[in-house]
Design a protein around this motif. Sequence first.
Motif, PDB file in Angstrom:
ATOM      1  N   VAL A 249     -61.080  -7.357  27.568  1.00 46.29           N
ATOM      2  CA  VAL A 249     -62.468  -7.764  27.387  1.00 46.29           C
ATOM      3  C   VAL A 249     -63.313  -6.505  27.519  1.00 46.29           C
ATOM      4  O   VAL A 249     -63.278  -5.835  28.556  1.00 46.29           O
ATOM      5  CB  VAL A 249     -62.889  -8.793  28.456  1.00 46.29           C
ATOM      6  CG1 VAL A 249     -64.332  -9.225  28.241  1.00 46.29           C
ATOM      7  CG2 VAL A 249     -61.954  -9.979  28.441  1.00 46.29           C
ATOM      8  N   THR A 284     -62.070  -4.882  30.960  1.00 45.22           N
ATOM      9  CA  THR A 284     -61.304  -5.686  31.897  1.00 45.22           C
ATOM     10  C   THR A 284     -60.060  -6.184  31.166  1.00 45.22           C
ATOM     11  O   THR A 284     -60.116  -6.443  29.962  1.00 45.22           O
ATOM     12  CB  THR A 284     -62.124  -6.894  32.393  1.00 45.22           C
ATOM     13  OG1 THR A 284     -63.391  -6.423  32.841  1.00 45.22           O
ATOM     14  CG2 THR A 284     -61.412  -7.628  33.521  1.00 45.22           C
ATOM     15  N   ILE A 286     -56.798  -9.028  31.155  1.00 41.48           N
ATOM     16  CA  ILE A 286     -56.329 -10.300  31.718  1.00 41.48           C
ATOM     17  C   ILE A 286     -54.873 -10.499  31.298  1.00 41.48           C
ATOM     18  O   ILE A 286     -54.538 -10.435  30.107  1.00 41.48           O
ATOM     19  CB  ILE A 286     -57.182 -11.473  31.212  1.00 41.48           C
ATOM     20  CG1 ILE A 286     -58.648 -11.256  31.584  1.00 41.48           C
ATOM     21  CG2 ILE A 286     -56.674 -12.788  31.790  1.00 41.48           C
ATOM     22  CD1 ILE A 286     -59.603 -12.184  30.875  1.00 41.48           C
ATOM     23  N   ALA A 291     -56.973 -11.332  36.242  1.00 37.51           N
ATOM     24  CA  ALA A 291     -57.854 -10.292  35.701  1.00 37.51           C
ATOM     25  C   ALA A 291     -57.697  -8.995  36.485  1.00 37.51           C
ATOM     26  O   ALA A 291     -57.467  -9.005  37.700  1.00 37.51           O
ATOM     27  CB  ALA A 291     -59.302 -10.772  35.753  1.00 37.51           C
TER      28      ALA A 291
ATOM     29  N   PRO B1028     -60.027 -16.506  33.275  1.00 37.50           N
ATOM     30  CA  PRO B1028     -60.891 -16.054  34.360  1.00 37.50           C
ATOM     31  C   PRO B1028     -62.277 -15.723  33.852  1.00 37.50           C
ATOM     32  O   PRO B1028     -62.509 -15.563  32.650  1.00 37.50           O
ATOM     33  CB  PRO B1028     -60.181 -14.815  34.895  1.00 37.50           C
ATOM     34  CG  PRO B1028     -59.188 -14.428  33.880  1.00 37.50           C
ATOM     35  CD  PRO B1028     -58.927 -15.588  33.011  1.00 37.50           C
ATOM     36  N   ALA B1030     -63.883 -13.242  33.721  1.00 37.46           N
ATOM     37  CA  ALA B1030     -64.015 -12.021  32.926  1.00 37.46           C
ATOM     38  C   ALA B1030     -63.843 -12.292  31.441  1.00 37.46           C
ATOM     39  O   ALA B1030     -64.353 -11.548  30.599  1.00 37.46           O
ATOM     40  CB  ALA B1030     -62.988 -11.005  33.393  1.00 37.46           C
TER      41      ALA B1030
END
Lengths: 302, 1051
Positions: A249, A284, A286, A291, B1028, B1030
């Motif tokens: 992300v 980020t 995951i 995460a 999540p 995020a």
Amino acid sequence: MRFVAALMALVVATATTGTAGSGQLELEVPAQLRAGEPMTVTVAAPGHDTATLMVVGGLRSHVATLELAGGNGSLTVADPTLLRAGAVTVVARSGGLEVMRHVEVLAGDATAPLYPAVSPARVDADGVTDVTVLALPEDSNGNPVADGTGVRVSWTGPAGTTESASTATADLVAHVVIETGRLAGPTEIAVVVSDVAAPGAFDVVPGLPVPMALTAVRPAGGDDVIVESERLVDAAGNELLDGAAVAFVIDDARGRQLVQSQVIGGRARLRVPAPDEGGPITVTMIVAGVASLPVTLLEEGP
Amino acid sequence: MPPEAKTAERAGRALWTRSRGLDLPMRLALLVSFGYHGGLLLTGSYRRTYDAYVHIFFADHYATDWFSFFEPRWYTGFSVASYPPASHQLVAMVSKATGLELAFVVVQTLAVVALVIGVFRFAQLWVDERAAGYAALFVAVSSMLAQTVHVFGQLPTVLALAFFLNGLPSAYEWIAGGRPRAFFEALALTAATAVTHHLTTIFAAVCFLGPMAVVALADSTRRIAGPEPKRTTLTARVADRVRRAGPVLARAGVLGVSSIMVVGLAILPYWLWGAEDPVAQVPIPHASRSDFLSDFPAALMFFIVPWGAAILTIPYVLWAAFTSRAWALGLSFLALAVLGLGDTTPVARLALGDAFDILTLDRFTAWAIICAAPLVGALLRSLWDGVIAADIIDRFGRASLGLVKSFVVAALAVPLLLTPNLTEILELQPEAVDPDPIVDFLAKDRHWQWRYLTLGFGDQMAWLAAHTEAGNVEGNYHSARRLPELVTSPVERLDGAKFGGGAGLPALEAILTTPETYGLKFVFSNDEFYDPLLHFSGWHAIERLDNGVMIWERADVPIPDPAPRDITVTAAEWAWGTVPLGAVGLGLLAWALATRHRARHGSREGWESVMPSVKGLFDAVGSYLGRLADEEGLEVRQRRRRDPSTERRGEAESAALRISIVAGVAALGVVMLLPAMEAFDRSPERVAADYWQALADRDLEGAHETIHPAVRPTLEEFRRQRALDIGLTSSYSILEAVQAGETVVRSDDAVLVDLALRWLTPFGRSVDRQRTAVERAADGRWYVVVAEPEDLTAEPAVERRPAVTYVDSTNVSGARHPREIASVQSRPLVDVTNAGVVVHEGVLHVIGVLSNRDALPIDTTITATVLAPDGTVLATTNAGYVAAHQLRPGEHTPFRITFDHLDAKTPDGTALADAEIGSVRVSARGTVSARGLDRNVTLERLTVSSGTVDGLVRNDGDRAALVPRLLVAHYDRAGTLVWVDSHFVNGGLNPLARRPVSFEVTPDAELERLGVPVVVEDNTDLGYPPTPDAGRLRMGAGSVAVRADAFEELP
């Protein structure tokens, strides 16, 4: 019904000991037989030239006319009728008399191919999940071997140690339960029945990853930034398998970017192109719902 | 002999005039029937028809298992007692010597010949022999017959009508004359008709036998058998007439009752099937029921083509009928013609009631034309060498007569030559598909154990079915459908689900979503339209066969149980296997005996006259050509007819002919002018609409011509630009309508036209709004001004991109250890979280997130079952295209299971959303699969504003992402999943291309989350937070998670 059964038994008994013409009709067969083996049938019907033989199995039957010499004759039956374990009925007829015998057909020894069932094929390295190895040994004709046949299961786990357990078939199958540990890796299995061995396997796979950190590196001479995870491991320290899905992300001034990737060599990596606009970029990662800590890329000054 | 019989004999003799052989028109009729129609059939014209392969399939059933009702290959098994069998059994019988295809050709050709002979015999009841010959020739060369045989591929109706028409003289002989022999002949031919096509028997009895019986009745009331006292009162006169008609009425009644009994008994299993197995089917729209004034394609197919040149004769036929004893025939003709107009008039709907929505009305048009044939025959005879010919010569000279004749020949010949090619010209059927590669595939690796479905095959699906033992979930005979998904679908076949406004798409989607219900594992697709639906419903394109057909496979479908069948032959099956052909044999015998009888008793209708010898034919042709050359001869004949009464009749006939032609042309003009007028509309709105329509039709030259010359690229450049235009609407949709909205006038020569393009996509309808600039060029005409699309394609580059691939060797051909065993032994670990039940727009949905917790990639099936409080199942279905079906290790997908088809209601008919629900069970299972793992589509620049998500979708791969799809999971403030939706991006992505996307998130106010317990059945509870924070975009108090994937270019 009982009356009919008794009458049938009487008829059979009478036929078995009955006479044909001037002599008796006699039928000689083996009491037991291995599945697939030929069966020799001998008929004695004094005063007759031929006898009709019928071999009746569970799935099919075989009929033959036997030429008698001096009232005696024999026939070797090698027929699909005798491939299935269970029982066959042999009937001889001559001169209006009939004789019947039952032959027990036994399964042979276990032979290849043997397909052990291993379930589940993959277990988390949680140390609590068991794996069941199931074997259904069969002879060369597909008959399950006799109950009580010994089965030995050996397995070599991720740590390289080999263990084994012995059991015996009951109700056609044999099974062994293997306890797994917290070390991920393949477990090789060997199932041995008589002289036949067959392989099997299961994998102990890493569980959920622990939170991970990302690092950002700009290769010399390039504008793009490489964001890479540290080594991805589960709580037991097992490295995540290659191919596991990864989502990156990326947040920058223009909005959010979602990139799907996968674990390669125990890590995940992303190339972040140099942005058109200034401002911080936050990345980020995951993996399996876990995460990473975000990493922020700041625009370098001139 | 009773007096009535003598009267009838006299009347009967009046029907047949003596001659030495067949006239040339009849010989030509037979030549056309046998030579032209038979020749075309021999060249394979039937292969592109609607029904021929269906009849061949039925014939294949009888050839394989003559005495069995049960046919397992369609609809998971159905009874062939659902269709009268004679024509199929005839083909099956002949096929033993010739094979199925040639057998069909032989039987169909003989049926056409028999029909023409039947028309000849039927026409003789109304007109003289020569006119009857013209009537037969008229039918033989009619576009109606060409269409029936070479476009519709109808065998049973043609053969049945042939039997019926050939039996009519006997029926008339019995009704009017009371001869028992004629009664049995008529009955035998009625039985032959019934066992061939039951509906033809019923309607033909009304339309053909009815008028004849009325005439016989009318004649009888005027016929005095012996001395009668003179009546002075009206009552007494009426009583006399009724008494005279009594015997005729009684005989008609006897024949009627006997016919009903014969029809009932001959195909008793059919009636029993209908009574025992009544399933209400949703009516299937048929273009023959359309309003022809507003539906030009329907008018073309069901009015212009079948009527052809015959339309010019309609006024004449009416005039001739209502000015002669053929008035009852005229009434029948009129009724049939009006019924054949469908919804163009309210008559058909009123007259047929509920049957209107079941019957195909083209048959009424065909019967109307045959009804008209005797009178058209009289017209042609009169025009060729009768009073009309004489009148034309008198008024306009001989050359004019030649011109008129030439016009008539051309008017008949052109439709005759064009009609058999309609299937090619109008592309009514897909290109021929070689069934062999599919048959080989089904035979391989026990694939025949599962069922299959075809898409885009058209009626060839029946031909494929005749080649394989494997079963198709559907079939090509909709009356036998019993599967709930099919009987509730208003389309004939799922194979063509996109036609008729996509009415079949919901049923197709339901079947593709729950393929395990019927053991459906393979889809053979010959139409790319369905590719995106297949892909997103979890199907995999596994192989393109040599014939171009793509095989799609669904993982994890169990082998269906064999269709149950009783292997014993019942008495009904024995009867079905013997009675129909027995009836046909009796019918043929009766026909032969009747013909022989008439030949012996002075009628010229013997075998030798009906079946022309080759020598006789050539003699006749030579003689006729000689007569044409001998003008003096023609003059003599015409002079001979020139008496005052004939002259008046000739003038009247000529006038009727002229009126007829004018009225016919006018009728054709009305139907054809409406669409033509539209073509002359060159308004800016029309030009803009034409541009988009041309693009949708892939008519690039047409679209190119509508571009303003100032900005028009070269055609080559335009082609290159359009080649890059891929996507759902560009490649996989049908443009149903272009509706012009507001037009903004910028100047006298420039406007902006707002257009709403209404597309039918594989996922339903969508509306695409386009603002198109239209400007006037120097030539004064309007053109569209198209801006070049923004180039968002990234710079090409070669980069290293390591990836993990999987090799799945468990599914290779001939694998020793069957895959299904390995799959079931150890199911991959899957995990369902966040499951809930939501009602949106009155439809119940089950939502959740599915995770692959296994170390291998998987193919998933997610099922939701709604249970009543007492635990009974109310409805069950699977996740369709609102889910990703292929998951990599550790990957997850939101899913939505929608109960919007059959499952929208409980078994007692209550809407599921309103039903009392005890609980919902969600089960998920997976099977290891290495397919569908590419993840090349990414999202960037995502922002949320006022419930709208905007961003770019990008293709990072080296294959075109033809249909990008976004799966959107909507969470509330507490992180509870409240809704899952899918958005198909309206435009594909070439490699490295980007495209803007924007979609609105469904507002919370439209969602009602039900608090029913949800029981999850998966095989692990190692759940983890699937998305999540995020990974989500903040939206108000809640958040949305977006997942992008695509249907990529197939290899």
